[in-house]
Write a protein that holds these residues in place. Structure first.
Motif, PDB file in Angstrom:
ATOM      1  N   ALA A   1       0.868  -1.194   0.000  1.00 37.91           N
ATOM      2  CA  ALA A   1       0.000   0.000   0.000  1.00 37.91           C
ATOM      3  C   ALA A   1       0.897   1.233   0.000  1.00 37.91           C
ATOM      4  O   ALA A   1       1.879   1.290   0.733  1.00 37.91           O
ATOM      5  N   PRO A   2       0.575   2.239  -0.844  1.00 38.20           N
ATOM      6  CA  PRO A   2       1.477   3.388  -0.959  1.00 38.20           C
ATOM      7  C   PRO A   2       1.468   4.314   0.257  1.00 38.20           C
ATOM      8  O   PRO A   2       2.249   5.236   0.330  1.00 38.20           O
ATOM      9  N   LEU A   3       0.581   4.044   1.227  1.00 38.71           N
ATOM     10  CA  LEU A   3       0.462   4.971   2.361  1.00 38.71           C
ATOM     11  C   LEU A   3       1.651   4.848   3.305  1.00 38.71           C
ATOM     12  O   LEU A   3       2.095   3.741   3.605  1.00 38.71           O
ATOM     13  N   PRO A   4       2.153   5.977   3.798  1.00 41.25           N
ATOM     14  CA  PRO A   4       3.144   5.893   4.872  1.00 41.25           C
ATOM     15  C   PRO A   4       2.434   5.509   6.161  1.00 41.25           C
ATOM     16  O   PRO A   4       1.213   5.590   6.257  1.00 41.25           O
ATOM     17  N   SER A   5       3.189   5.089   7.159  1.00 38.43           N
ATOM     18  CA  SER A   5       2.570   4.685   8.418  1.00 38.43           C
ATOM     19  C   SER A   5       1.883   5.886   9.077  1.00 38.43           C
ATOM     20  O   SER A   5       0.756   5.813   9.525  1.00 38.43           O
ATOM     21  N   GLN A   6       2.573   7.026   9.087  1.00 38.16           N
ATOM     22  CA  GLN A   6       2.019   8.221   9.752  1.00 38.16           C
ATOM     23  C   GLN A   6       1.450   9.148   8.700  1.00 38.16           C
ATOM     24  O   GLN A   6       2.151   9.570   7.797  1.00 38.16           O
ATOM     25  N   ILE A   7       0.170   9.447   8.799  1.00 39.15           N
ATOM     26  CA  ILE A   7      -0.512  10.216   7.751  1.00 39.15           C
ATOM     27  C   ILE A   7      -0.540  11.707   8.068  1.00 39.15           C
ATOM     28  O   ILE A   7      -0.321  12.540   7.203  1.00 39.15           O
ATOM     29  N   ARG A   8      -0.786  12.027   9.333  1.00 39.19           N
ATOM     30  CA  ARG A   8      -1.012  13.435   9.674  1.00 39.19           C
ATOM     31  C   ARG A   8      -0.667  13.655  11.139  1.00 39.19           C
ATOM     32  O   ARG A   8      -0.905  12.780  11.957  1.00 39.19           O
ATOM     33  N   THR A   9      -0.155  14.823  11.445  1.00 37.25           N
ATOM     34  CA  THR A   9       0.093  15.166  12.841  1.00 37.25           C
ATOM     35  C   THR A   9      -0.523  16.534  13.113  1.00 37.25           C
ATOM     36  O   THR A   9      -0.333  17.454  12.328  1.00 37.25           O
ATOM     37  N   MET A  10      -1.276  16.616  14.200  1.00 38.62           N
ATOM     38  CA  MET A  10      -1.853  17.904  14.614  1.00 38.62           C
ATOM     39  C   MET A  10      -1.195  18.325  15.923  1.00 38.62           C
ATOM     40  O   MET A  10      -0.909  17.483  16.777  1.00 38.62           O
ATOM     41  N   THR A  11      -0.985  19.607  16.056  1.00 39.83           N
ATOM     42  CA  THR A  11      -0.493  20.125  17.332  1.00 39.83           C
ATOM     43  C   THR A  11      -1.550  21.073  17.874  1.00 39.83           C
ATOM     44  O   THR A  11      -1.936  22.022  17.191  1.00 39.83           O
ATOM     45  N   VAL A  12      -2.047  20.765  19.089  1.00 44.39           N
ATOM     46  CA  VAL A  12      -3.126  21.591  19.664  1.00 44.39           C
ATOM     47  C   VAL A  12      -2.582  22.351  20.865  1.00 44.39           C
ATOM     48  O   VAL A  12      -1.605  21.927  21.500  1.00 44.39           O
ATOM     49  N   THR A  13      -3.217  23.460  21.178  1.00 45.16           N
ATOM     50  CA  THR A  13      -2.716  24.285  22.290  1.00 45.16           C
ATOM     51  C   THR A  13      -3.841  24.596  23.254  1.00 45.16           C
ATOM     52  O   THR A  13      -5.016  24.625  22.878  1.00 45.16           O
ATOM     53  N   GLY A  14      -3.472  24.805  24.510  1.00 44.20           N
ATOM     54  CA  GLY A  14      -4.429  25.263  25.522  1.00 44.20           C
ATOM     55  C   GLY A  14      -5.466  24.234  25.908  1.00 44.20           C
ATOM     56  O   GLY A  14      -6.569  24.588  26.303  1.00 44.20           O
ATOM     57  N   THR A  15      -5.131  22.950  25.800  1.00 43.65           N
ATOM     58  CA  THR A  15      -6.144  21.928  26.105  1.00 43.65           C
ATOM     59  C   THR A  15      -5.868  21.244  27.434  1.00 43.65           C
ATOM     60  O   THR A  15      -6.757  20.645  28.022  1.00 43.65           O
TER      61      THR A  15
END
Length: 1705
Positions: A886-900
């Motif tokens: 499958a052409p997908l990499p293992s890690q698709i997306r990373t989000m960084t959230v603040t103030g949680t």
């Protein structure tokens, strides 16, 4: 570069343009219809409903749009014209004629002339002297004068400069305030007064005044015809209608003027441009009535005549039009069209002369020239300023000035207005096009696309830098690159580091880049180094600074104190006042929603109702007719709001300033309105077929379906509503123009759509923003036809940017798969866009096979791609099996959230594009995933949120529980609170929804579970069973069962109908968390002892305890496949377990903090882990799991769920393939993988059998030439002979003492040669295993000649050994000065060709090992060589120098050099007929070549390294052995040019073992028979002639003479049997004695047979082609024994002649 580029095109690309420079015109035929409204009502209707659509279908495939403009349409009752209501509109009508002429490629004006000329409209301007003369006319009463004075006033300023002296009276516009009826009554009176008085004046005045009076008296049709005649007579069509019955009593003057119009038209137009039609019947003036038979016949004739005339005229005009004909130089054409769009925008700015005064150009020139004179490197220059501050005006002014700054240097200028076109909207595409334009301007020798080109961000950035370095060395050239509105470029993921990192910080002395931006340099997406360099005052000009003050010319109606922003607002207010807010809002909103602008056709389709042509379309109801639309269009253009842009062959309406869009958004569009507008625009391009059945019955739609929004699906105005996007019933398959941008791309899902440039550029934006992701994927981004259209009409880099753009909005697994497929294939698709289908099939077929659903989107994409490949008309490599991961990499997306704070829980919003987080502060936050932006905060809790849940069954309900002991219920899309539940006294630990989301269930630390009714908010039931805090609750959706867990070590199962306890599971310690699988089978529990228990939900039976985590578990979640679970740990890692086996499968990378929440998305598309403030999305679908490619049931290998699930674990893998062999008839392949051998038919390709027999790895295998058995050898030192019919071992040969390395089955299918690692070569009988010969020699590479006389072997060192299989002492050694890397034996067994690291090839005679030719031409080691069966003089070799060479064996000359690979060539194979070769390389590509012309036909990028490949006889299949893989890709060469060649059969000699032993060494022996008694040839022939078949007689005749001549005695023949080498001595029998005593003739015959195998029947030729007769003769068996007749040349000649004689017989 074959053909030179047109000089004007090259100059335009260099920025050298004049007013005469011909820029591409739009692909538009816009025809203005001039006629009387009432008289030609039926004809006009006919034009719009039938003629327009019919002509459109003819030009659809050429992407030409046909538009018929009927200004009378939608203007109300037939007796009242639009000019009666608004006399000022005549100017708009005449302006429209000018526009039609400017834009139309052919006919622009169609005049319908009938019985009259109509009445003149009210004059809007009357010269003062004429006005005075009017008042002086006697017949004008005081009342008339008052009427004139009421409506005409003295103009404040004359409009036309040529009439400066003459003051004018103008018609007041107060009539707008009257009702329509009041004004019509007034205007009728006014017209009567003017008609009367003007007529009187015309009869009495002098010439000059008379001329001007006559101009005032002209009717609408007269003015329209005159306006058209000014432009061109070639592009006008006139239709004269006459009646059979003569009309009497007609106005004489009107008749005279009508005749004048007709005469003028007939005199100026050629006969092709006018026609006369007669209306039959007696009535002379009645209206045309379609129900009248005569009139119906006339209308039919009218339709046919006008259609034919228009078609002929259009064809004549577009036949040689350069914009319609696709030039051979597609790249130049593409770049020229792109540049022309920007030049037009520039021309617009220049013509407006907006810049009055600015200090910037002088300052910039001073800085720039200082750097230029010093030859110093410098940075780009930036002009920064707010909206309306004059940035574009400055850029345009500088563009015009710079060429004057240099005296003796050539100045080249390239300009781009960012986001004006798709190719200037993305960094990657902008840079690609600029690089290609620079290459064309400076004629960079590698052509416009380097051989290794890749439209990849890094490559293009480096390419740009390299081009700038090249320019630096050009002393006489200066390049200026202008980029306006740099901030508008879309920043995408693929942009390296920072979006604008490609902009050089240090430019060569002769390259200048000047950019403008609304945002300052600090805010643009630069790297820190760029920022530091660019913010210097030398390079940055901020227009708000006093030193850079810039003054612009204001529009006439703009007061000096009004700023730009206020001016735009005022214009909108005025338009609303005139046309009504609704109409202006609609028009402004559609234009704002569009990405690059909309065509007039598209806007009218949205804004003009077409149900009743006679209705009056009033703008105050929000609609426009042609006339009102033209009016507002012209007005907005004059007020500098709109401008027309020509792009991709279309005239697009777009805001002139981006700020206009901001104001329109603010005034007219909220989020929901925007979404519905995008939906309407999407339906415009991709109509939804809700009423197909009714449409099919409509005769006017039989050929075409108009692309028209659903509310406007009426048959009128299909000319207007037609777009080039329409689909015609007889669509050609895409293969008819496979290389043409305009080809139609057929799409099975959106079957109405024939994809065009417009779809690729504009439509997908609206689909994407209409929030219908499924539809968007189906008909755009996951649709093969759309992807193909994008690659073909624009480029692979554009497609990549497009999908990157989509990924800024949408997270979706299918889109990710398509994106990574395109990304991984972008290199190959840059060089060969036609590989798109093959690449999609290669990457996506294995994934499609994993889907249980055959109609899943990706399966359909693969099917569409395969269908396209199938219809493709030239050779194309198409994979038949999958081999890529499958052409997908293992890690698709990373989000960084603040103030949680610590995020305790996370879930996906119903939109699937937002994430909802439970924060420590008590707020619930909703984040958009792909843009990483906080979109909404749900406020209501006063303490930390502990749990949240989006209710199942696609509801919009969000349940949140908090430490403040309350549960809140929210509606997600409306963002409002639905319920506030206070049922607990302690912190909430879990929430759930049950019974179709009517019950809200909550658990708490107060040890109770509360069940509340959502509608009433009342408590329905409270469960108090648990004796400790309840830690979690879940509802099993399938059966409405509630599961609860508690610190009291119990897990309880409850019935939600009667709240009865169904089951209790006692755990060993307090239960902290629980989760259940989707299928309600498994329960996963986390207990206080940090153990993870897997139990069955129904019975509570313990299945596994999951082990492998090394720290405290913080969160758990079961995947949607009900097989794997994800566990988040304190040590910042998340782990994946297989619950079926209880094993740890995968450990995720560490996070910034403990993994406090995990969540598996629907279908296991992705799994989300939350660690600290980082949220990561991983690919989670089960593709990694082991799938057996050797299953005989293709359907069964689909999914793991189907077969033997419990025994599989994801780590299982099959052993890699060690070798494979293709059967001689190219039908079957045998594949060795580990200890097994798999048989597969290659045409279908499907596996038939697996042969299990070896105990160690199989190293080699070979089919018997007759296809009856297969021999396999392995590390177990055995050679096994398998009967293919029975699929079982028929014999095992145990003669080797070491692992068997190589095998050959001789052509007689009786003998096998095998070698082992101890350098022993054994020749043995396949059926019995009897050993015939033992040889010590090389073992790594082995082959045997077709005539079975020699074996050839090598160890990859400098030498190659040739062994005789017929003569014990006959062996030869040949050598190179360096290692021999490859060898090949010619099909006629005459020559052995060797290739070496010494860069040469040598041709050796197999008999005697003499060198007969040396082939020198490669510049690095030769790696492979191939020969064909029929073309004996052709040799093809490949080398590490990345090239292949086709040689002539006889002359040693190079015929062709084949260059195309980007890595060392590792293999080459050639078809049996020699016409086609296939080569493979370290660059992971296969290329198919035509050998005759030395051309590459097609190629395929495999993406993984391979070691070896083989081809079928006619190259219809290519099989590739990959490095360390258990897959054997089977690739089909679709439309193979090679012909099938039937291989020659080599019939075996007698099966007697002894006859097959080689002769012993020759040494002197006693003769057994005296010379006198020996048989001469004649006697032998007499005795044994009858034993040979009649066909053979003539052919063997010469050979017999030679072999049994008088000089050859039986004594010599009998030598053979006496001496054998050591290995065969023991097997000797008493042959000599028998021969000597009885002279057994049959023994002699056997001996003769041994030396000369019986000849195959001559009528089974090599080929069915007559052209190969000569080859067939030359490759006859006669040649196999050439060595035997080398003794006498004369015998050789006679033998050849007798053979030819035989073949002729």
């Amino acid at each position: 570069m074959a053909a030179p580029i047109d000089e004007s095109v090259l100059n335009a690309l260099r920025g050298v343009t004049t007013a005469q420079t011909r820029l591409p015109k739009p692909l538009l035929i816009k025809i203005y219809v001039a006629s009387l409204k009432q008289e030609f009502y039926q004809e006009r209707r006919m034009l719009l409903e039938l003629v327009g659509p019919e002509l459109q279908t003819l030009y659809d495939d050429r992407q030409i749009e046909l538009e018929i403009v009927d200004m009378h349409f939608g203007t109300g009752a037939l007796e009242v014209t639009q000019l009666d209501r608004d006399p000022y509109m005549l100017a708009d009508y005449l302006h429209e004629i000018d526009t039609c002429h400017a834009h139309s490629k052919s006919v622009f004006f169609l005049a319908l002339i009938g019985d009259g000329i109509g009445r003149p409209p009210l004059p809007t301007h009357i010269d003062a002297d004429i006005y005075a003369a009017l008042l002086a006319v006697e017949q004008v009463t005081a009342q008339d004068k008052e009427l004139l004075a009421r409506w005409y006033t003295v103009a404040s300023k004359p409009k036309q400069p040529q009439l400066q002296q003459q003051q004018q009276h103008v018609l007041k516009r107060d009539y707008c305030s009257l009702t329509a009826d009041e004004w019509l009554a007034e205007s009728r009176q006014l017209r009567q007064v003017l008609d009367r008085s003007l007529q009187h004046l015309a009869a009495t005045t002098k010439a000059d005044l008379l001329r001007r009076v006559q101009l005032l008296r002209r009717t609408q049709i007269e003015q329209e015809v005159q306006q058209a005649m000014v432009h061109s007579s070639e592009k006008i069509l006139a239709v004269f209608r006459e009646r059979a019955a003569q009309c009497s009593g007609r106005d004489v003057e009107a008749g005279e003027r009508l005749r004048k119009i007709k005469d003028e038209l007939t005199m100026n137009l050629s006969t092709d441009n006018h026609t006369t039609l007669v209306v039959p019947g007696n009535a002379s003036s009645e209206a045309i009535d379609p129900d009248n038979e005569d009139h119906e016949a006339y209308l039919s004739k009218f339709k046919n005549k006008v259609t034919d005339k228009l078609r002929l005229l259009i064809e004549a005009h577009i036949t040689n039009d350069p914009d319609v004909i696709k030039g051979r130089k597609k790249t130049v054409q593409e770049i020229f069209h792109e540049h022309a769009t920007h030049l037009r925008i520039l021309r617009e700015h220049t013509e407006r002369v907006a810049l009055l005064e600015s200090r910037v150009p002088a300052q910039l020139r001073q800085n720039l020239m200082a750097n230029f004179r010093n030859g110093s490197r410098h940075a780009p220059y930036f002009i920064c300023g707010a909206h309306g501050s004059g940035k574009s005006a400055l850029i345009s002014a500088l563009y015009g000035q710079v060429s004057g700054w240099f005296s003796s240097t050539r100045v080249h200028r390239v300009i781009r207005f960012a986001k004006a076109t798709p190719r200037s909207a993305y960094n990657l595409e902008l840079l690609r096009v600029i690089c290609q334009q620079i290459s064309i301007i400076f004629n960079i020798p590698e052509g416009y696309l380097p051989k290794d080109a890749s439209f990849d961000p890094l490559y293009i950035s480096n390419w740009f830098q390299n081009l700038l370095r090249r320019i630096e060395d050009m002393n006489n050239d200066v390049l200026f690159l202008f980029i306006d509105d740099l901030h508008l470029l879309n920043p995408l993921d693929c942009d390296i580091v920072a979006a604008l990192s490609w902009l050089p910080t240090s430019l060569p002395w002769n390259v200048q880049i000047i950019c403008s931006s609304t945002t300052s340099v600090e805010q643009l997406k630069f790297t820190p180094m760029q920022r530091d360099r660019f913010k210097s005052a030398e390079y940055q000009f901020v227009l708000s600074h006093e030193a850079n003050a810039t003054q612009l010319k204001r529009p006439e109606e703009c007061p000096p104190d009004v700023d730009f922003v206020t001016y735009v607002e005022q214009q909108f207010d005025e338009l609303e006042q005139q046309y009504g807010r609704q109409a202006v809002a609609s028009l402004a909103a559609y234009i704002t929603c569009s990405e690059y602008g909309l065509t007039e056709t598209e806007l009218l389709e949205l804004l003009m109702p077409t149900d009743d042509p006679e209705s009056l379309i009033d703008t105050h109801n929000g609609h426009f007719s042609f006339a009102s639309f033209k009016k507002i269009h012209k007005q907005m253009d004059q007020r500098l709001l709109l401008h027309d842009k020509i792009m991709s062959g279309k005239v697009l309406l777009q805001w002139r300033h981006n700020y206009c869009a901001s104001i329109a958004k603010q005034r007219y569009m909220d989020a929901e309105r925007t979404r519905s507008l995008h939906m309407e625009l999407a339906n415009l391009f991709f109509p939804q077929d809700e009423d197909e059945s009714t449409l099919e019955n409509d005769s006017t739609r039989s050929d075409t379906k108009s692309v028209i929004s659903l509310r406007e699906r009426e048959p009128q105005h299909k000319d207007k509503e037609r777009e080039k996007d329409n689909v015609s019933a007889g669509r050609k398959s895409s293969s008819t123009h496979h290389n043409d941008d305009t080809s139609t791309f057929y799409n099975p899902i959106a079957a109405d759509v024939s994809y065009s440039m417009r779809h690729v550029e504009e439509s997908w934006h609206h689909l994407m923003r209409s929030d219908d992701t499924t539809r968007f994927k189906q008909i755009a981004v996951c649709n093969f036809d759309f992807l193909l259209a994008a690659v073909q009409t624009v480029s692979i880099s554009y497609l990549r940017c497009l999908i990157e753009h989509v990924r800024c909005y949408i997270l979706d697994r299918d889109i990710e798969l398509i994106y990574y497929t395109i990304r991984k294939s972008s290199d190959v698709l840059t060089r060969d866009p036609m590989q798109l289908g093959s690449q999609l099939v290669s990457w996506l077929r294995p994934i499609g096979e994993h889907d249980d659903d055959d109609n899943s989107l990706l399966s359909m994409t693969v099917r569409s791609a395969t269908a396209w490949c199938d219809g493709y008309a030239v050779p194309l490599l198409v994979p038949l099996t999958g081999w890529l991961p499958a052409p997908l990499p293992s890690q698709i997306r990373t989000m960084t959230v603040t103030g949680t704070g610590v995020i305790r829980a996370v879930c996906l919003a119903p939109s699937r594009q937002h994430l909802i987080l439970a924060t420590n502060s008590g707020d619930v936050q909703q984040w958009h995933i792909m843009s990483n932006s906080l979109e909404h905060t749900y406020k209501g809790h006063t303490a930390a949120v502990t749990c949240l849940l989006v209710a199942p069954q696609q509801s919009q309900l969000l349940l949140t529980g908090s430490e403040d002991s309350t549960v809140l219920v929210w509606h997600v899309s409306l963002r409002e609170r639905r319920a506030h539940i206070k049922a607990h006294t302690a912190a909430i630990t879990g929430v759930a929804a049950g019974v179709n989301n009517t019950l809200i269930i909550s658990s708490s630390d107060d040890a109770t579970i509360a069940i509340t009714d959502l509608a009433s908010g009342k408590l329905v039931h409270r469960i108090t069973f648990h004796r400790g805090p309840v830690t979690g609750i879940l509802v099993a959706g399938a059966c409405d069962v509630l599961i609860s867990s508690s610190h009291d070590k119990n897990i309880c199962v409850w019935d939600l109908e009667n709240y009865a306890l169904l089951n209790t599971m006692q755990m060993t310690s307090s239960v902290l968390r629980i989760d259940i699988s989707c299928n309600s089978v498994f329960l996963l529990a986390l207990c206080e002892d940090n153990a993870l228990y897997v139990r069955t939900l129904a019975t509570g039976k313990e299945l596994h305890t999951l082990k492998g985590h090394k720290s405290r578990v913080r969160s758990i979640c079961i995947g949607k496949d009900s097989q794997r679970c994800v566990v988040g740990c304190e040590d910042t890692r998340a782990l994946i377990y297989d619950m079926h086996s209880g094993k740890l499968v995968r450990s995720m990378p560490p996070n910034p903090g403990p993994v406090t929440a995990v969540y598996a998305m629907d279908n296991d598309d992705f799994v989300i882990t939350v660690g600290g403030n980082k949220i990561t999305f991983y690919s989670f679908r089960n593709e990694e799991l082991y799938v057996n490619p050797y299953s005989r049931h293709p359907r069964r290998k689909r999914s793991l769920k189907r077969h033997n699930q419990a025994q599989r674990s994801p780590s299982t893998t099959l052993p890699p393939i060690t070798c494979f062999d293709l059967s001689r008839d190219s039908q079957q392949v045998a594949i060795a993988s580990g200890r097994s051998v798999h048989l597969m038919r290659i045409n279908t390709p499907e596996y038939q059998n697996t042969l299990e027999g070896h105990t160690c790895v199989v190293n080699c295998l070979k089919f018997a030439p007759n296809g009856e058995f297969l021999a396999t050898g392995g590390d177990d030192r055995l050679v096994q002979v398998w009967s293919l019919a029975l699929a079982e071992i028929s014999h095992t040969f145990k003669g080797h003492a070491a692992p068997v390395m190589q095998l050959v089955v001789l052509m007689d299918s009786l003998r096998v040669i095998s070698t082992d690692r101890e350098s022993t070569m054994l020749v043995w009988m396949a059926d019995s295993g009897n050993l015939l010969q033992t040889i010590q020699g090389p073992y790594k590479n082995l082959a045997a000649t077709n005539n079975m006389r020699f074996a050839v072997s090598s160890n990859g060192d400098n030498t190659l050994k040739i062994w005789s299989l017929t003569q014990e002492d006959e062996k030869y050694s040949v050598s190179h000065s360096d290692e021999i890397t490859c060898f090949e034996i010619s099909a006629d067994s005459m020559h052995i060709i060797t290739g070496s690291r010494d860069m040469s090839l040598k041709v050796w005679q197999s008999m005697g090992g003499k060198l007969s030719q040396v082939l020198v031409g490669h510049s690095d080691a030769v790696t492979c060589v191939a020969v064909s069966v029929t073309n004996k003089t052709q040799v093809i070799s490949g080398s590490k120098d990345m090239n292949l060479i086709i040689w002539d064996l006889l002359t040693g000359e190079e015929v062709h050099t084949l260059a195309g690979h980007l890595g060392a060539v590792i293999g080459v194979k050639v078809s049996a007929d020699g016409s086609t070769a296939v080569s493979g390389s370290d660059d992971k590509t296969l290329i198919v070549w035509e050998t005759k012309r030395g051309l590459a036909l097609t190629s395929l990028q495999m993406h993984v390294p391979f070691t070896h490949f083989d081809i079928s006889l006619e190259v219809s299949r290519v099989l590739v052995q990959l490095v360390d893989s258990y897959n054997l890709p089977v690739i089909c060469l679709h439309n193979t040019p090679a012909q099938y060649v039937k291989l020659p059969t080599y019939s075996g000699p007698s099966k007697d073992v002894e006859d097959l032993r080689p002769q012993g060494p020759k040494r002197q022996m006693k003769r057994l028979l005296k010379k006198e008694v020996s048989l001469d040839t004649y006697t032998w022939q007499k005795k044994y002639g009858h034993l040979t078949s009649s066909v053979m007689m003539a052919q063997v005749d010469e050979r017999l003479k030679r072999r049994f001549s008088v000089s050859a005695s039986m004594e010599e023949i009998s030598k053979i049997a006496e001496t054998k080498t050591g290995a065969s001595q023991a097997n000797l029998g008493p042959e000599q004695a028998a021969l000597a005593q009885s002279q057994h003739f049959d023994q002699l015959e056997a001996l003769w047979n041994k030396r000369s195998p019986p000849r195959r029947r001559h009528n089974t030729g090599l080929s069915r082609q007559t052209s190969l007769v000569e080859d067939r003769l030359e490759s006859s068996d006669d040649d196999e024994y050439q060595d035997e007749r080398a003794a006498t040349t004369s015998l050789k000649t006679s033998s050849r002649s007798s053979l030819q004689h035989a073949s002729q017989q």
